[in-house]
Motif scaffolding. Structure first.
Motif, PDB file in Angstrom:
ATOM      1  N   PHE A   1      11.079 -20.367  -9.110  1.00 25.07           N
ATOM      2  CA  PHE A   1      12.221 -21.194  -9.477  1.00 25.07           C
ATOM      3  C   PHE A   1      11.824 -22.116 -10.620  1.00 25.07           C
ATOM      4  CE2 PHE A   1      13.242 -19.967  -5.150  1.00 25.07           C
ATOM      5  CZ  PHE A   1      14.606 -19.718  -5.212  1.00 25.07           C
ATOM      6  N   ASN A   2      12.787 -22.421 -11.478  1.00 28.20           N
ATOM      7  CA  ASN A   2      12.594 -23.370 -12.568  1.00 28.20           C
ATOM      8  C   ASN A   2      13.301 -24.679 -12.241  1.00 28.20           C
ATOM      9  OD1 ASN A   2      11.120 -21.538 -14.222  1.00 28.20           O
ATOM     10  ND2 ASN A   2      13.051 -20.562 -14.807  1.00 28.20           N
ATOM     11  N   VAL A   3      12.917 -25.740 -12.935  1.00 22.24           N
ATOM     12  CA  VAL A   3      13.509 -27.059 -12.722  1.00 22.24           C
ATOM     13  C   VAL A   3      15.020 -26.988 -12.965  1.00 22.24           C
ATOM     14  CG1 VAL A   3      13.593 -29.422 -13.586  1.00 22.24           C
ATOM     15  CG2 VAL A   3      11.393 -28.278 -13.309  1.00 22.24           C
ATOM     16  N   GLY A   4      15.768 -27.581 -12.051  1.00 24.34           N
ATOM     17  CA  GLY A   4      17.218 -27.587 -12.147  1.00 24.34           C
ATOM     18  C   GLY A   4      17.891 -26.556 -11.272  1.00 24.34           C
ATOM     19  N   GLU A   5      17.143 -25.564 -10.797  1.00 27.37           N
ATOM     20  CA  GLU A   5      17.739 -24.522  -9.966  1.00 27.37           C
ATOM     21  C   GLU A   5      17.825 -24.987  -8.512  1.00 27.37           C
ATOM     22  OE1 GLU A   5      16.574 -20.414 -12.290  1.00 27.37           O
ATOM     23  OE2 GLU A   5      15.179 -21.167 -10.793  1.00 27.37           O
ATOM     24  N   TRP A   6      18.766 -24.391  -7.799  1.00 26.72           N
ATOM     25  CA  TRP A   6      18.961 -24.689  -6.377  1.00 26.72           C
ATOM     26  C   TRP A   6      18.040 -23.808  -5.550  1.00 26.72           C
ATOM     27  CZ3 TRP A   6      21.503 -28.444  -3.812  1.00 26.72           C
ATOM     28  CH2 TRP A   6      21.680 -28.285  -2.439  1.00 26.72           C
ATOM     29  N   VAL A   7      17.268 -24.443  -4.667  1.00 23.30           N
ATOM     30  CA  VAL A   7      16.299 -23.718  -3.843  1.00 23.30           C
ATOM     31  C   VAL A   7      16.817 -23.671  -2.409  1.00 23.30           C
ATOM     32  CG1 VAL A   7      13.923 -23.622  -3.024  1.00 23.30           C
ATOM     33  CG2 VAL A   7      14.422 -24.523  -5.318  1.00 23.30           C
ATOM     34  N   PRO A   8      17.099 -22.493  -1.863  1.00 19.56           N
ATOM     35  CA  PRO A   8      17.527 -22.405  -0.458  1.00 19.56           C
ATOM     36  C   PRO A   8      16.402 -22.825   0.480  1.00 19.56           C
ATOM     37  CG  PRO A   8      18.075 -20.397  -1.675  1.00 19.56           C
ATOM     38  CD  PRO A   8      17.150 -21.187  -2.547  1.00 19.56           C
ATOM     39  N   ALA A   9      16.778 -23.252   1.664  1.00 19.77           N
ATOM     40  CA  ALA A   9      15.786 -23.670   2.663  1.00 19.77           C
ATOM     41  C   ALA A   9      14.889 -22.504   3.033  1.00 19.77           C
ATOM     42  CB  ALA A   9      16.488 -24.204   3.908  1.00 19.77           C
ATOM     43  N   GLY A  10      13.584 -22.758   3.082  1.00 22.09           N
ATOM     44  CA  GLY A  10      12.624 -21.746   3.490  1.00 22.09           C
ATOM     45  C   GLY A  10      12.298 -20.721   2.426  1.00 22.09           C
ATOM     46  N   THR A  11      12.789 -20.891   1.196  1.00 17.99           N
ATOM     47  CA  THR A  11      12.511 -19.941   0.121  1.00 17.99           C
ATOM     48  C   THR A  11      11.350 -20.459  -0.714  1.00 17.99           C
ATOM     49  OG1 THR A  11      14.836 -19.312   0.030  1.00 17.99           O
ATOM     50  CG2 THR A  11      13.476 -18.702  -1.842  1.00 17.99           C
ATOM     51  N   ALA A  12      10.364 -19.593  -0.961  1.00 20.68           N
ATOM     52  CA  ALA A  12       9.158 -20.010  -1.680  1.00 20.68           C
ATOM     53  C   ALA A  12       9.486 -20.386  -3.120  1.00 20.68           C
ATOM     54  CB  ALA A  12       8.122 -18.901  -1.646  1.00 20.68           C
ATOM     55  N   VAL A  13       8.928 -21.519  -3.549  1.00 17.84           N
ATOM     56  CA  VAL A  13       9.065 -21.947  -4.942  1.00 17.84           C
ATOM     57  C   VAL A  13       7.929 -21.383  -5.777  1.00 17.84           C
ATOM     58  CG1 VAL A  13       9.088 -23.959  -6.475  1.00 17.84           C
ATOM     59  CG2 VAL A  13      10.329 -24.017  -4.312  1.00 17.84           C
ATOM     60  N   LEU A  14       6.743 -21.257  -5.157  1.00 19.73           N
ATOM     61  CA  LEU A  14       5.590 -20.684  -5.852  1.00 19.73           C
ATOM     62  C   LEU A  14       4.617 -20.124  -4.830  1.00 19.73           C
ATOM     63  CD1 LEU A  14       3.242 -23.042  -5.373  1.00 19.73           C
ATOM     64  CD2 LEU A  14       4.475 -24.166  -7.210  1.00 19.73           C
ATOM     65  N   SER A  15       3.646 -19.380  -5.319  1.00 22.53           N
ATOM     66  CA  SER A  15       2.619 -18.799  -4.451  1.00 22.53           C
ATOM     67  C   SER A  15       1.244 -19.197  -4.972  1.00 22.53           C
ATOM     68  CB  SER A  15       2.743 -17.277  -4.392  1.00 22.53           C
ATOM     69  OG  SER A  15       2.596 -16.710  -5.685  1.00 22.53           O
ATOM     70  N   LEU A  16       0.336 -19.475  -4.041  1.00 23.57           N
ATOM     71  CA  LEU A  16      -1.027 -19.883  -4.367  1.00 23.57           C
ATOM     72  C   LEU A  16      -2.017 -18.828  -3.885  1.00 23.57           C
ATOM     73  CD1 LEU A  16      -0.976 -23.656  -3.307  1.00 23.57           C
ATOM     74  CD2 LEU A  16      -0.570 -22.701  -5.584  1.00 23.57           C
ATOM     75  N   LEU A  17      -3.084 -18.659  -4.647  1.00 23.97           N
ATOM     76  CA  LEU A  17      -4.147 -17.730  -4.270  1.00 23.97           C
ATOM     77  C   LEU A  17      -5.465 -18.496  -4.238  1.00 23.97           C
ATOM     78  CD1 LEU A  17      -5.154 -14.912  -3.595  1.00 23.97           C
ATOM     79  CD2 LEU A  17      -5.360 -14.463  -6.051  1.00 23.97           C
ATOM     80  N   PRO A  18      -5.895 -18.958  -3.048  1.00 18.55           N
ATOM     81  CA  PRO A  18      -7.194 -19.635  -2.936  1.00 18.55           C
ATOM     82  C   PRO A  18      -8.330 -18.639  -3.139  1.00 18.55           C
ATOM     83  CG  PRO A  18      -5.751 -20.119  -1.072  1.00 18.55           C
ATOM     84  CD  PRO A  18      -5.152 -18.961  -1.793  1.00 18.55           C
ATOM     85  N   PRO A  19      -9.480 -19.093  -3.673  1.00 22.35           N
ATOM     86  CA  PRO A  19     -10.601 -18.169  -3.914  1.00 22.35           C
ATOM     87  C   PRO A  19     -11.068 -17.453  -2.652  1.00 22.35           C
ATOM     88  CG  PRO A  19     -10.957 -20.280  -5.012  1.00 22.35           C
ATOM     89  CD  PRO A  19      -9.766 -20.450  -4.142  1.00 22.35           C
TER      90      PRO A  19
END
Length: 332
Positions: free
Chosen positions: A225-243
């Protein structure tokens, strides 16, 4: 020029075919697209990503990280519009303050000013009682001498009795004024304080969830998602990959799977990777399967294999998911 006879040509072809029988495997396998290292196990890198999502729907007003960034533990990832959540925190704080004030008020007696009023009434009653007892004594003497009336004596006696009762009542009021409220009232007020604290914790947690931070050092693998967009509940905004969430998935032929044990160390290699990389086996599939189509090997395409997963001994996100790897054969 005379053409060679057919028999001579046939003889030459037989000699050539016979000669190919002595060509080693290393010479003819490359011609078929095979590799001399086909005894190594083939596989790829897989990453176990963490999806970061808000529990409540809202508009994305801030996202300071981008795809490919590396974040440290505690770095802000994004912010969902927190106006409503902040208002709920303020309401919960006010309700808790009110509940605490009521509870503390029940633990103490009356105010000092109220106690002063009761004590003033006590002094006034004591003075009136002194006069009433004096009058009672005088009327008693007059009745004894025959000068006074019985009615005047009884009135004096009644007045003195009323003042004594009034003084006892004021003394009891003073004792009660110094006491706290009844235990049941105190328990009820204490329960309201606990309830207010729980409501405040819940409101603060909701506000915190709208402004999550990185739970650990990681690579921002993707943003959705980009700034200004509507994010539904429980929907991922980003994903992280720890080493430490990077692992190898490779496939071991059925004749070698008995050599694999959880915790064993294997060596692996990949394009542009430094030499000497090792990984520890963390999972061995209990079921055999045919070599997956993602593993391009002409010689192993029809073999039964077992999936094995291993975690690199030196965690790094320099191994991107999907990178092909080859693993050294397992030791006996």
């Amino acid at each position: 020029m005379k053409r060679p006879p057919v028999r001579a040509i046939v003889a030459m072809m037989v000699v050539l075919l016979a000669g190919t029988a002595y060509v080693t495997r290393d010479q003819w396998e490359p011609l078929l697209g095979l590799s001399p290292d086909d005894n190594r196990y083939l596989g790829y890198v897989e990453g176990e990503t963490s999806l970061i999502a808000p529990p409540s729907a809202g508009r994305l007003i801030e996202r300071p990280v981008n795809r490919g960034d590396r974040v440290k533990k505690g770095d802000r990832l994004f912010v969902i519009d927190p106006v409503v959540a902040k208002a709920e925190v303020a309401r919960s704080e006010a309700a808790l303050a009110e509940a605490k004030a009521r509870y503390e008020n029940l633990l103490t007696g009356k105010r000092q000013e109220e106690l002063d009023v009761i004590r003033s009434q006590q002094r006034e009653t004591e003075a009136a009682l002194v006069m009433a007892e004096t009058e009672l004594k005088r009327q008693s003497d007059l009745v004894a001498r025959g000068y006074g009336t019985r009615q005047a004596y009884e009135q004096s006696e009644s007045q003195a009795r009323q003042l004594r009762s009034r003084l006892a009542s004021l003394a009891a009021q003073e004792r009660v004024a110094n006491l706290a409220a009844r235990p049941d009232e105190i328990d009820a007020a204490r329960a309201l304080v606990v309830q207010g604290e729980a409501n405040l914790d819940q409101a603060r947690k909701k506000l915190e969830d709208l402004m999550p931070v990185a739970p650990e050092d990681a690579l921002v693998e993707n943003t959705f998602f980009n700034v200004g967009e509507w994010v539904p509940a429980g929907t991922a905004v980003l994903s992280l990959l720890p080493p430490q969430r990077v692992k190898l998935r490779f496939f071991v032929p059925e004749e070698d799977i008995a050599k694999a044990k959880p915790g064993d160390t294997v060596s692996f290699a990949c394009d542009t990777c430094p030499p000497g990389l090792t990984a520890s086996i963390i999972y061995i599939s209990p079921r055999a399967e045919f070599t997956p189509p993602v593993i391009y090997s002409q010689s192993a395409r029809t073999k039964l294999v077992f999936l094995v997963e291993a975690r690199p001994d030196a965690p790094t996100t320099a191994l991107p998911p999907g990178l092909p790897v080859s693993v050294a054969p397992l030791a006996k």
